[in-house]
Structures are given as structure tokens and as C-alpha cells.
Design a protein around this motif. Structure first.
Motif, PDB file in Angstrom:
ATOM      1  N   ASP A   2       0.829  -1.203   0.000  1.00  0.00           N
ATOM      2  CA  ASP A   2       0.000   0.000   0.000  1.00  0.00           C
ATOM      3  C   ASP A   2       0.869   1.260   0.000  1.00  0.00           C
ATOM      4  O   ASP A   2       2.088   1.207   0.181  1.00  0.00           O
ATOM      5  N   MET A   3       0.245   2.381  -0.221  1.00  0.00           N
ATOM      6  CA  MET A   3       0.969   3.651  -0.344  1.00  0.00           C
ATOM      7  C   MET A   3       1.758   3.977   0.912  1.00  0.00           C
ATOM      8  O   MET A   3       2.911   4.413   0.828  1.00  0.00           O
ATOM      9  N   ARG A   4       1.135   3.775   2.077  1.00  0.00           N
ATOM     10  CA  ARG A   4       1.830   4.078   3.336  1.00  0.00           C
ATOM     11  C   ARG A   4       3.100   3.264   3.467  1.00  0.00           C
ATOM     12  O   ARG A   4       4.149   3.785   3.837  1.00  0.00           O
ATOM     13  N   ARG A   5       2.997   1.977   3.194  1.00  0.00           N
ATOM     14  CA  ARG A   5       4.149   1.088   3.338  1.00  0.00           C
ATOM     15  C   ARG A   5       5.235   1.433   2.322  1.00  0.00           C
ATOM     16  O   ARG A   5       6.417   1.450   2.662  1.00  0.00           O
ATOM     17  N   GLU A  92       0.772   6.993  -7.244  1.00  0.00           N
ATOM     18  CA  GLU A  92       0.198   6.889  -8.583  1.00  0.00           C
ATOM     19  C   GLU A  92      -1.287   6.512  -8.589  1.00  0.00           C
ATOM     20  O   GLU A  92      -2.043   7.023  -9.432  1.00  0.00           O
ATOM     21  N   PRO A  93      -1.785   5.681  -7.678  1.00  0.00           N
ATOM     22  CA  PRO A  93      -3.224   5.372  -7.717  1.00  0.00           C
ATOM     23  C   PRO A  93      -4.124   6.602  -7.654  1.00  0.00           C
ATOM     24  O   PRO A  93      -5.221   6.598  -8.210  1.00  0.00           O
ATOM     25  N   VAL A  94      -3.656   7.678  -7.014  1.00  0.00           N
ATOM     26  CA  VAL A  94      -4.457   8.899  -6.912  1.00  0.00           C
ATOM     27  C   VAL A  94      -4.809   9.432  -8.301  1.00  0.00           C
ATOM     28  O   VAL A  94      -5.870  10.027  -8.498  1.00  0.00           O
ATOM     29  N   GLU A 117      -9.078   4.817   1.552  1.00  0.00           N
ATOM     30  CA  GLU A 117      -8.033   5.077   0.563  1.00  0.00           C
ATOM     31  C   GLU A 117      -7.571   6.530   0.614  1.00  0.00           C
ATOM     32  O   GLU A 117      -6.376   6.820   0.480  1.00  0.00           O
ATOM     33  N   TYR A 118      -8.512   7.455   0.824  1.00  0.00           N
ATOM     34  CA  TYR A 118      -8.117   8.855   1.002  1.00  0.00           C
ATOM     35  C   TYR A 118      -7.186   8.974   2.201  1.00  0.00           C
ATOM     36  O   TYR A 118      -6.138   9.623   2.128  1.00  0.00           O
ATOM     37  N   THR A 119      -7.573   8.370   3.301  1.00  0.00           N
ATOM     38  CA  THR A 119      -6.771   8.432   4.527  1.00  0.00           C
ATOM     39  C   THR A 119      -5.397   7.819   4.310  1.00  0.00           C
ATOM     40  O   THR A 119      -4.386   8.381   4.748  1.00  0.00           O
ATOM     41  N   GLU A 120      -5.333   6.692   3.630  1.00  0.00           N
ATOM     42  CA  GLU A 120      -4.048   6.049   3.340  1.00  0.00           C
ATOM     43  C   GLU A 120      -3.140   6.981   2.541  1.00  0.00           C
ATOM     44  O   GLU A 120      -1.959   7.156   2.871  1.00  0.00           O
TER      45      GLU A 120
END
Length: 139
Positions: A2-5, A92-94, A117-120
Motif C-alpha cells: 500500500d501507499m503508506r508502506r 500513482e493510484p491517486v 483510501e483517502y486516509t491512506e
């Protein structure tokens, strides 16, 4: 991942490279890192402020962070460019997100993200803010 990781892994690598003196940050790159960090902080604020916004505004703020990083990437080379490139790739998913419903017709491959997903993505941007601050203050 995921984006955070992904962003956490980038930040950890940057921290190691700085600590091990593999990455010698130039004064120009320090200034650019701090400018980029400020731009990200202007776009994505603390969680309570972001989460109170309508989703369309949250998406605008996330897209703004991508623009800030892309402009900074265009102004540098070497390790800072590589770091920013990795950060852009992580977020990139954004680029495929939309906040409006599709009443008729296609959506060009965009999707409606969940609140999680916004929060992530916002958490990932905050981690980038911290990493850029570290890079900008490293001597």
C-alpha cells in the motif's frame, strides 16, 4: 504494497543513506527538499482538518501534492530525484481516482476511492513531509 508502506520503505532507505553518508545532500537539494515539504504541508494538513473536507476537496489536495512533487522532480537529479520519483510512483493510484459519480458514459478508467483510501494516501503524504524535512535539515 500500500501507499503508506511504500513511502515508509522509501523514507527508511533515505534515512539509511543519509546516516551512512551514501547520500551527500547539496545545499540546493536541501532547499528544494524543504520547499517540497512546505508545498506538501500546504496541500495535505493534519488528519482532523483533511477528514472534515468533502471528498472532492480531499482529492484536489492529493492531486496538488502530485503536482508539487512533479515540479520538484523536474528541478533536480540524483538521489533526491530518485526519492521523489519513488514517492510519485507510490501515490500513482491517486491519478486514477475521481470524486464525482459517472451519470452517463465512461469514466476513462477512473474509480471512486473509499474513505480509507483517502486516509491512506494522506498518511503517505504526511510521511513524505517528514522524510523531506529530514533530508532538508541533514548536514
Amino acid at each position: 504494497m500500500d501507499m503508506r508502506r511504500t513511502v515508509a520503505v522509501l523514507a527508511e532507505e533515505a534515512g539509511r543513506q543519509l546516516k551512512d553518508h551514501v547520500w551527500e545532500v547539496s545545499p540546493r537539494d536541501r532547499a528544494l527538499a524543504l520547499d517540497t515539504e512546505a508545498g506538501l504541508r500546504d496541500a495535505v494538513r493534519p488528519p482532523d482538518a483533511q477528514e472534515a473536507l468533502p471528498q472532492i476537496e480531499r482529492l484536489e489536495h492529493l492531486r496538488e501534492t502530485l503536482a508539487v512533487m512533479a515540479i520538484s522532480l523536474a528541478r533536480t537529479h540524483g538521489r533526491l530525484a530518485w526519492f521523489l520519483s519513488g514517492a510519485l510512483n507510490a501515490l500513482e493510484p491517486v491519478l486514477r481516482w475521481r470524486a464525482l459519480p459517472a451519470d452517463h458514459g465512461g469514466t476513462f478508467g477512473t474509480v471512486l476511492p473509499s474513505p480509507e483510501e483517502y486516509t491512506e494516501a494522506e498518511d503517505a503524504v504526511r510521511r513524505l513531509q517528514d522524510a523531506l524535512a529530514q533530508i532538508g535539515r541533514f548536514h
